[in-house]
Design a protein around this motif. Structure first.
Motif, PDB file in Angstrom:
ATOM      1  N   LEU A 158      49.933  26.733 -68.737  1.00 59.09           N
ATOM      2  CA  LEU A 158      48.900  26.181 -69.603  1.00 59.09           C
ATOM      3  C   LEU A 158      49.346  26.134 -71.059  1.00 59.09           C
ATOM      4  N   SER A 159      50.136  27.102 -71.485  1.00 59.39           N
ATOM      5  CA  SER A 159      50.673  27.073 -72.850  1.00 59.39           C
ATOM      6  C   SER A 159      51.587  25.868 -73.044  1.00 59.39           C
ATOM      7  N   GLU A 160      52.394  25.568 -72.032  1.00 63.39           N
ATOM      8  CA  GLU A 160      53.271  24.409 -72.100  1.00 63.39           C
ATOM      9  C   GLU A 160      52.470  23.110 -72.080  1.00 63.39           C
ATOM     10  N   VAL A 161      51.429  23.071 -71.259  1.00 62.16           N
ATOM     11  CA  VAL A 161      50.573  21.885 -71.220  1.00 62.16           C
ATOM     12  C   VAL A 161      49.965  21.629 -72.595  1.00 62.16           C
ATOM     13  N   SER A 162      49.396  22.668 -73.200  1.00 62.57           N
ATOM     14  CA  SER A 162      48.793  22.512 -74.521  1.00 62.57           C
ATOM     15  C   SER A 162      49.826  22.053 -75.543  1.00 62.57           C
ATOM     16  N   ARG A 163      51.030  22.585 -75.437  1.00 61.79           N
ATOM     17  CA  ARG A 163      52.076  22.244 -76.407  1.00 61.79           C
ATOM     18  C   ARG A 163      52.474  20.772 -76.329  1.00 61.79           C
ATOM     19  N   VAL A 164      52.629  20.238 -75.113  1.00 64.28           N
ATOM     20  CA  VAL A 164      53.123  18.859 -74.986  1.00 64.28           C
ATOM     21  C   VAL A 164      52.020  17.816 -75.153  1.00 64.28           C
ATOM     22  N   LEU A 165      50.758  18.250 -75.202  1.00 63.36           N
ATOM     23  CA  LEU A 165      49.659  17.314 -75.431  1.00 63.36           C
ATOM     24  C   LEU A 165      49.527  16.982 -76.914  1.00 63.36           C
ATOM     25  N   VAL A 166      49.203  15.739 -77.203  1.00 60.01           N
ATOM     26  CA  VAL A 166      48.868  15.343 -78.567  1.00 60.01           C
ATOM     27  C   VAL A 166      47.458  15.849 -78.895  1.00 60.01           C
ATOM     28  N   PRO A 167      47.096  15.962 -80.184  1.00 64.19           N
ATOM     29  CA  PRO A 167      45.695  16.240 -80.530  1.00 64.19           C
ATOM     30  C   PRO A 167      44.797  15.156 -79.915  1.00 64.19           C
ATOM     31  N   GLY A 168      43.751  15.593 -79.260  1.00 64.44           N
ATOM     32  CA  GLY A 168      42.896  14.656 -78.538  1.00 64.44           C
ATOM     33  C   GLY A 168      43.378  14.357 -77.128  1.00 64.44           C
ATOM     34  N   GLY A 169      44.515  14.946 -76.747  1.00 61.68           N
ATOM     35  CA  GLY A 169      45.041  14.742 -75.402  1.00 61.68           C
ATOM     36  C   GLY A 169      44.191  15.439 -74.356  1.00 61.68           C
ATOM     37  N   ARG A 170      44.403  15.058 -73.097  1.00 56.20           N
ATOM     38  CA  ARG A 170      43.584  15.569 -72.009  1.00 56.20           C
ATOM     39  C   ARG A 170      44.446  16.198 -70.920  1.00 56.20           C
ATOM     40  N   PHE A 171      44.010  17.360 -70.460  1.00 59.72           N
ATOM     41  CA  PHE A 171      44.633  18.011 -69.309  1.00 59.72           C
ATOM     42  C   PHE A 171      43.638  17.968 -68.167  1.00 59.72           C
ATOM     43  N   ILE A 172      44.078  17.471 -67.014  1.00 61.22           N
ATOM     44  CA  ILE A 172      43.204  17.322 -65.849  1.00 61.22           C
ATOM     45  C   ILE A 172      43.841  18.061 -64.683  1.00 61.22           C
ATOM     46  N   SER A 173      43.094  19.002 -64.130  1.00 53.88           N
ATOM     47  CA  SER A 173      43.591  19.864 -63.065  1.00 53.88           C
ATOM     48  C   SER A 173      42.752  19.658 -61.817  1.00 53.88           C
ATOM     49  N   LEU A 174      43.408  19.328 -60.702  1.00 57.22           N
ATOM     50  CA  LEU A 174      42.747  19.155 -59.410  1.00 57.22           C
ATOM     51  C   LEU A 174      43.162  20.308 -58.516  1.00 57.22           C
ATOM     52  N   THR A 175      42.186  20.969 -57.908  1.00 54.55           N
ATOM     53  CA  THR A 175      42.464  22.231 -57.254  1.00 54.55           C
ATOM     54  C   THR A 175      41.417  22.544 -56.195  1.00 54.55           C
ATOM     55  N   SER A 176      41.727  23.508 -55.363  1.00 57.09           N
ATOM     56  CA  SER A 176      40.742  24.042 -54.421  1.00 57.09           C
ATOM     57  C   SER A 176      39.944  25.188 -55.036  1.00 57.09           C
ATOM     58  N   ALA A 177      40.324  25.611 -56.247  1.00 57.56           N
ATOM     59  CA  ALA A 177      39.744  26.813 -56.851  1.00 57.56           C
ATOM     60  C   ALA A 177      38.432  26.510 -57.564  1.00 57.56           C
ATOM     61  N   ALA A 178      37.376  27.200 -57.157  1.00 53.47           N
ATOM     62  CA  ALA A 178      36.050  27.028 -57.750  1.00 53.47           C
ATOM     63  C   ALA A 178      35.988  27.671 -59.134  1.00 53.47           C
ATOM     64  N   PRO A 179      34.968  27.321 -59.928  1.00 59.39           N
ATOM     65  CA  PRO A 179      34.891  27.818 -61.306  1.00 59.39           C
ATOM     66  C   PRO A 179      34.920  29.330 -61.453  1.00 59.39           C
ATOM     67  N   HIS A 180      34.317  30.065 -60.509  1.00 54.93           N
ATOM     68  CA  HIS A 180      34.284  31.518 -60.673  1.00 54.93           C
ATOM     69  C   HIS A 180      35.676  32.131 -60.543  1.00 54.93           C
TER      70      HIS A 180
END
Length: 255
Positions: A158-180
């Motif tokens: 996640l640190s790498e994802v945040s780093r390579v995103l531009v300001p206003g960029g979007r990270f989208i994660s698809l997973t089987s893991a529920a919010p809790h």
């Protein structure tokens, strides 16, 4: 009358769920991937397209993490999003995908560990991952309390994802893991993004998490983020496996 096509054989499973974290397993699994049908974790593009496409713009520079032999990158290209870079730490599958989509030279494929991306900061408008974090967390002994190693692994990604995103960029994660299970990982102020959640699927719901860099987490989300090493309370109901999924690690990585 043509004979019905035989179903694709199921992929060989590792001896233990922790094998999903090892590049050697994926190298072995993806030998011959250029000639085999794509394997789609958590549904194909059509199953979540209506939720994903409104988050994208045709000019977006898109990075797909842990691409495997999924058709997602190609489907994005066909859907009008031509600037797609896909990475995986299996050089075997990267070579296979380059061969499979050699007729689409706009698509780029790179061998890279998602925990240490070699792209400059601010290189992408959108980062997508589908099942990559789930695989990296496979083998956790307690689905309610992630080990310090597991927490660190997710933080590296996640640190790498945040780093390579531009300001206003979007990270989208698809997973089987529920919010809790998953919100507490994403809800860290240091990543500099907001967080919202949606689901898709019919009898079984998979999860999409949308993070927008430059916006803020809610107070409640920040509070969840501080509990990363504390076990959450059990949900009122649990559903761990979709009928159409044959990979056994799904029941062990609801994190």
């Amino acid at each position: 009358m043509a004979s019905p096509r035989a179903p694709e054989p199921l992929p060989e499973l590792p001896d233990q769920n922790c094998g999903y974290r090892e590049v050697q397993y994926w190298d072995q699994r993806y030998r011959g991937a250029a000639d085999s049908a794509p394997y789609e974790w958590f549904g194909d593009f059509s199953s979540f397209r209506a939720l994903l496409e409104p988050e994208l713009r045709p000019e977006d520079r898109i990075l797909v993490l842990g691409c495997g032999n999924s058709a997602l990158s190609y489907e994005l290209f066909l859907g009008g999003f031509p600037d797609v870079t896909s990475v995986d730490y299996s050089s075997v599958v990267v070579a296979a995908m380059r061969a499979r989509y050699a007729h689409v030279p706009q698509l780029r494929w790179e061998t890279m560990d998602v925990r240490a991306l070699s792209f400059p900061s601010g290189s992408f408008d959108v980062v997508l991952e589908k099942g990559t974090l789930d695989a990296l967390l496979a083998g956790e002994r307690d689905p309610w309390t992630v080990s310090s190693e597991g927490v660190h692994t997710v933080d590296q990604v996640l640190s790498e994802v945040s780093r390579v995103l531009v300001p206003g960029g979007r990270f989208i994660s698809l997973t089987s893991a529920a919010p809790h299970f998953r919100t507490r990982h994403y809800a860290q102020a240091r990543y500099g993004w907001s967080l919202r959640h949606a689901t898709y699927g019919n009898s079984f719901h998979f999860h999409l998490y949308f993070m927008n860099k430059g916006k803020e987490l809610s107070v409640a989300q920040l509070a969840l983020g501080t509990q990363i090493l504390s076990p959450p309370g059990p949900p009122t109901s649990s559903c761990f496996l979709q009928d159409s999924d044959h990979e056994d690690f799904l029941s062990a990585i609801q994190l």
